[in-house]
Motif scaffolding. Structure first.
Motif, PDB file in Angstrom:
ATOM      1  N   ASP A  91       0.751  -1.022  -0.042  1.00 14.43           N
ATOM      2  CA  ASP A  91      -0.094  -0.012   0.215  1.00 14.43           C
ATOM      3  C   ASP A  91       0.742   1.203  -0.002  1.00 14.43           C
ATOM      4  N   LEU A  92       1.810   1.255   0.799  1.00 15.12           N
ATOM      5  CA  LEU A  92       2.765   2.569   1.083  1.00 15.12           C
ATOM      6  C   LEU A  92       3.498   2.520  -0.362  1.00 15.12           C
ATOM      7  N   ALA A  93       3.910   1.345  -0.911  1.00 13.95           N
ATOM      8  CA  ALA A  93       4.770   1.301  -1.953  1.00 13.95           C
ATOM      9  C   ALA A  93       4.174   1.953  -3.336  1.00 13.95           C
ATOM     10  N   GLU A  94       2.885   1.836  -3.288  1.00 16.74           N
ATOM     11  CA  GLU A  94       2.109   2.409  -4.401  1.00 16.74           C
ATOM     12  C   GLU A  94       1.772   3.748  -4.233  1.00 16.74           C
ATOM     13  N   ASP A  95       1.684   4.317  -2.956  1.00 14.97           N
ATOM     14  CA  ASP A  95       1.842   5.750  -2.739  1.00 14.97           C
ATOM     15  C   ASP A  95       3.110   6.545  -3.239  1.00 14.97           C
ATOM     16  N   ALA A  96       4.194   5.616  -3.144  1.00 10.92           N
ATOM     17  CA  ALA A  96       5.413   6.250  -3.565  1.00 10.92           C
ATOM     18  C   ALA A  96       5.530   6.143  -4.984  1.00 10.92           C
ATOM     19  N   ARG A  97       5.062   5.026  -5.686  1.00 10.08           N
ATOM     20  CA  ARG A  97       5.065   5.088  -7.248  1.00 10.08           C
ATOM     21  C   ARG A  97       4.306   6.344  -7.799  1.00 10.08           C
ATOM     22  N   LEU A  98       2.978   6.768  -7.001  1.00  7.98           N
ATOM     23  CA  LEU A  98       2.313   7.666  -7.420  1.00  7.98           C
ATOM     24  C   LEU A  98       3.031   9.143  -7.418  1.00  7.98           C
ATOM     25  N   ILE A  99       3.691   9.266  -6.305  1.00  6.01           N
ATOM     26  CA  ILE A  99       4.465  10.508  -6.101  1.00  6.01           C
ATOM     27  C   ILE A  99       5.605  10.647  -7.142  1.00  6.01           C
ATOM     28  N   ARG A 100       6.264   9.448  -7.551  1.00  6.84           N
ATOM     29  CA  ARG A 100       7.325   9.643  -8.469  1.00  6.84           C
ATOM     30  C   ARG A 100       6.773   9.974  -9.937  1.00  6.84           C
ATOM     31  N   ASP A 101       5.607   9.400 -10.125  1.00  6.49           N
ATOM     32  CA  ASP A 101       4.805   9.504 -11.655  1.00  6.49           C
ATOM     33  C   ASP A 101       4.450  10.956 -11.522  1.00  6.49           C
ATOM     34  N   GLN A 102       3.858  11.423 -10.357  1.00  5.85           N
ATOM     35  CA  GLN A 102       3.216  12.966 -10.570  1.00  5.85           C
ATOM     36  C   GLN A 102       4.790  13.631 -10.694  1.00  5.85           C
ATOM     37  N   ALA A 103       5.712  13.604 -10.091  1.00  6.61           N
ATOM     38  CA  ALA A 103       6.795  14.330 -10.198  1.00  6.61           C
ATOM     39  C   ALA A 103       7.211  14.177 -11.521  1.00  6.61           C
ATOM     40  N   ASP A 104       7.397  13.057 -12.188  1.00  7.45           N
ATOM     41  CA  ASP A 104       7.508  13.088 -13.479  1.00  7.45           C
ATOM     42  C   ASP A 104       6.556  13.873 -14.575  1.00  7.45           C
ATOM     43  N   ARG A 105       5.258  14.048 -14.297  1.00  5.91           N
ATOM     44  CA  ARG A 105       4.372  14.574 -14.988  1.00  5.91           C
ATOM     45  C   ARG A 105       4.640  16.353 -14.717  1.00  5.91           C
ATOM     46  N   CYS A 106       4.995  16.413 -13.671  1.00  2.02           N
ATOM     47  CA  CYS A 106       5.191  17.915 -13.531  1.00  2.02           C
ATOM     48  C   CYS A 106       6.547  18.418 -14.026  1.00  2.02           C
ATOM     49  N   ARG A 107       7.588  17.516 -14.334  1.00  5.30           N
ATOM     50  CA  ARG A 107       8.620  17.742 -14.988  1.00  5.30           C
ATOM     51  C   ARG A 107       8.274  17.948 -16.478  1.00  5.30           C
ATOM     52  N   ASP A 108       7.645  17.124 -16.953  1.00  3.13           N
ATOM     53  CA  ASP A 108       7.130  17.268 -18.500  1.00  3.13           C
ATOM     54  C   ASP A 108       6.395  18.534 -18.893  1.00  3.13           C
ATOM     55  N   ILE A 109       5.458  18.860 -17.775  1.00  7.09           N
ATOM     56  CA  ILE A 109       4.685  20.123 -18.069  1.00  7.09           C
ATOM     57  C   ILE A 109       5.442  21.318 -18.052  1.00  7.09           C
ATOM     58  N   LEU A 110       6.508  21.422 -17.156  1.00  6.05           N
ATOM     59  CA  LEU A 110       7.344  22.602 -16.759  1.00  6.05           C
ATOM     60  C   LEU A 110       8.381  22.673 -18.224  1.00  6.05           C
ATOM     61  N   ARG A 111       8.817  21.355 -18.500  1.00 10.10           N
ATOM     62  CA  ARG A 111       9.457  21.446 -19.797  1.00 10.10           C
ATOM     63  C   ARG A 111       9.033  21.997 -20.877  1.00 10.10           C
ATOM     64  N   SER A 112       7.860  21.401 -21.100  1.00 14.24           N
ATOM     65  CA  SER A 112       7.152  22.117 -22.311  1.00 14.24           C
ATOM     66  C   SER A 112       6.753  23.452 -22.337  1.00 14.24           C
ATOM     67  N   MET A 113       6.230  23.969 -21.104  1.00  9.69           N
ATOM     68  CA  MET A 113       5.948  25.476 -20.896  1.00  9.69           C
ATOM     69  C   MET A 113       7.423  26.280 -20.753  1.00  9.69           C
ATOM     70  N   GLY A 114       8.579  25.616 -20.241  1.00  9.27           N
ATOM     71  CA  GLY A 114       9.725  26.422 -20.290  1.00  9.27           C
ATOM     72  C   GLY A 114      10.414  26.504 -21.787  1.00  9.27           C
ATOM     73  N   ARG A 115      10.124  25.655 -22.457  1.00 10.97           N
ATOM     74  CA  ARG A 115      10.464  25.487 -23.881  1.00 10.97           C
ATOM     75  C   ARG A 115       9.747  26.611 -24.572  1.00 10.97           C
ATOM     76  N   ALA A 116       8.570  26.858 -24.418  1.00  8.60           N
ATOM     77  CA  ALA A 116       7.818  27.951 -24.995  1.00  8.60           C
ATOM     78  C   ALA A 116       8.281  29.464 -24.339  1.00  8.60           C
ATOM     79  N   GLY A 117       8.505  29.259 -23.222  1.00  8.92           N
ATOM     80  CA  GLY A 117       9.160  30.467 -22.480  1.00  8.92           C
ATOM     81  C   GLY A 117      10.263  31.094 -23.145  1.00  8.92           C
ATOM     82  N   LYS A 118      11.484  29.853 -23.300  1.00  7.59           N
ATOM     83  CA  LYS A 118      12.603  30.385 -23.812  1.00  7.59           C
ATOM     84  C   LYS A 118      12.247  30.841 -25.133  1.00  7.59           C
ATOM     85  N   ASP A 119      11.625  30.267 -25.958  1.00 11.03           N
ATOM     86  CA  ASP A 119      11.339  30.633 -27.403  1.00 11.03           C
ATOM     87  C   ASP A 119      10.971  32.067 -27.371  1.00 11.03           C
ATOM     88  N   ASP A 120      10.012  32.621 -26.476  1.00 12.86           N
ATOM     89  CA  ASP A 120       9.509  33.919 -26.413  1.00 12.86           C
ATOM     90  C   ASP A 120      10.333  35.013 -25.873  1.00 12.86           C
TER      91      ASP A 120
END
Length: 464
Positions: free
Chosen positions: A246-275
């Motif tokens: 049960d706790l391992a599943e929560d830890a995986r969720l935290i890891r996946d959500q951190a990856d998702r935040c990284r991907d979102i910021l990467r795409s937004m950051g790319r647009a920001g650098k372009d502008d």
């Protein structure tokens, strides 16, 4: 581009912008002048006037001013109707004073033009016409009905009837001419002011978007490290919690959500650098960026980039200024809106100039308006075909004015033409038969290399 809503700036609302205090001060000036004229007439020229009635008429203005000062706050702004009544009162008060002092024999009769000119500058057309007609009626009455000017010896002072008629004609013509002249100039100034305000709003919006991109890029850069730490810690927790599913599943969720935040910021950051950080780009890249919002609107866009004969084949690296991108985007939008099927965007450069030409296969600009293209708030009668092509379109003046103003700010010169002879039959029109807009810059105004500005220092992107 969606044109800014400037209804608050329209001329019909400007009659509400005049403060009561302003008209009160102007009326005090008129009262002072009237009392001074009566005093001079009595003390210097010894004229036998109806001084009691004259002072009563002037006293009415004084009482009106005193009431306005004590009843209303100093910062009160009058409505259109209130402004009209104030100016009408001054006009009738002056006409009554002229009636008591010789009518058109009085050289001060020309002052009746004042209220009409003020109305032409600040009030609506209907109010101005009403005051002009009232002034003409008052002058006509004063030409025949008045109390004569008399000296102390009883001598009547009057000018010949021919001069009376001449004064009447000159005042009537002056009322009409000055009203039309003042109103035309005032409307032109207000129109230009509104259009420049719209231009500034468009440029400010583009600049805010650019600044927002920079904030996003900075956020992506700063949040990269804590997100990486969260991901690393959550991965270690997953390994250590094998016996606690049960706790391992929560830890995986935290890891996946951190990856998702990284991907979102990467795409937004790319647009920001372009502008924000890419301050220069090849000419073709800037034109394609300007045309990007209009690629999927059912029209085919053809690009052609080439050097002039004998020029360097390498494309200019031009500044990605918001004025350039926003102005070109607006011109391309105009071409796409009115094209039948295709739009051509061409660029050509040599050692001294950079030129961009935008053409379409539509009907082109109305021939009788070619000399006025780019004037603010220019309107033309719309046809059902116009409405089906561009249902939200209200006119073809403000958008082109904004584009023209922004591009001219960067040193460009714009010219407008049609690609066909108006006397040719439709079957004889060439392929590029629609509107032609040409934008030409001196190369040293927008090309970093030609202007001698350092390219790498200004354009190094920030890595997140």
């Amino acid at each position: 581009m969606v044109e800014p809503n400037l209804s608050i700036l329209k001329g019909r609302d400007r009659g509400n912008w005049i403060r009561l205090r302003t008209l009160i001060l102007l009326r005090w000036g008129a009262i002072t002048g009237q009392l001074s004229a009566l005093m001079v007439a009595n003390q210097v020229y010894d004229l036998d006037l109806e001084y009691g009635l004259c002072l009563l008429v002037v006293g009415i203005s004084v009482i009106g001013n005193m009431i306005a000062m004590f009843i209303f706050p100093e910062n009160k702004r009058l409505s259109e109707t209130e402004n009209l009544l104030m100016v009408l009162f001054d006009l009738l008060q002056l006409a009554l004073l002229l009636y008591l002092t010789g009518g058109l024999n009085n050289p001060f009769s020309v002052l009746i033009l004042g209220p009409v000119v003020i109305s032409a500058n600040v009030l609506s057309l209907r109010s101005t016409v009403f005051l002009a007609v009232t002034a003409i009626v008052a002058v006509t009455v004063l030409s025949t009905a008045y109390i004569p000017l008399r000296t102390a010896e009883g001598l009547v002072m009057r000018i010949p009837d021919l001069f009376i008629f001449g004064n009447w004609v000159s005042i009537v013509i002056a009322v009409a001419f000055l009203s039309i002249y003042s109103r035309r100039v005032t409307v032109e100034m207000h129109t230009m002011s509104d259009a420049l305000q719209a231009t500034q709003m468009a440029l400010s919006r583009e600049q805010r978007l650019t600044d927002l991109g920079g904030v996003v890029a900075a956020a992506a850069h700063e949040l990269g490290t804590p997100l990486a730490t969260i991901k690393l810690a959550s991965a270690e927790l997953v390994e250590e919690l094998d016996d606690r599913p049960d706790l391992a599943e929560d830890a995986r969720l935290i890891r996946d959500q951190a990856d998702r935040c990284r991907d979102i910021l990467r795409s937004m950051g790319r647009a920001g650098k372009d502008d924000l950080h890419l301050r220069q780009a090849p000419l073709s890249a800037v034109l394609e960026e300007a045309a990007e919002p209009h690629r999927d609107r059912g029209k085919t866009l053809h690009f052609d980039f080439r050097p002039a004969d004998g020029a360097d084949a390498a494309q200019p690296a031009i500044l990605r200024r918001p004025e350039i991108i926003h102005g070109l985007r607006n011109l391309i939008q105009n071409a796409v809106d009115f094209a039948r099927d295709r739009v051509w965007i061409e660029a050509e450069w040599d050692d001294s100039r950079i030129g961009v030409r935008i053409m379409d296969d539509g009907r082109g600009f109305p021939q009788h308006l070619l000399g006025r293209i780019g004037d603010p708030f220019m309107r033309r009668r719309r046809t059902p075909e116009d409405h089906s092509q561009r249902p939200e379109y209200e006119g073809m003046g403000l958008g082109l004015f904004i584009a023209k103003t922004l591009l001219e700010r960067t040193g460009a010169e714009l010219s407008f033409a049609n690609g066909h002879d108006p006397f040719l039959a439709p079957s004889e029109h060439p392929e590029r038969c629609g509107a032609i807009i040409e934008v030409v810059w001196p190369r040293d105004r927008i090309d970093l290399r030609a202007s001698g500005l350092p390219v790498t220092a200004r354009n190094a992107p920030l890595e997140a």
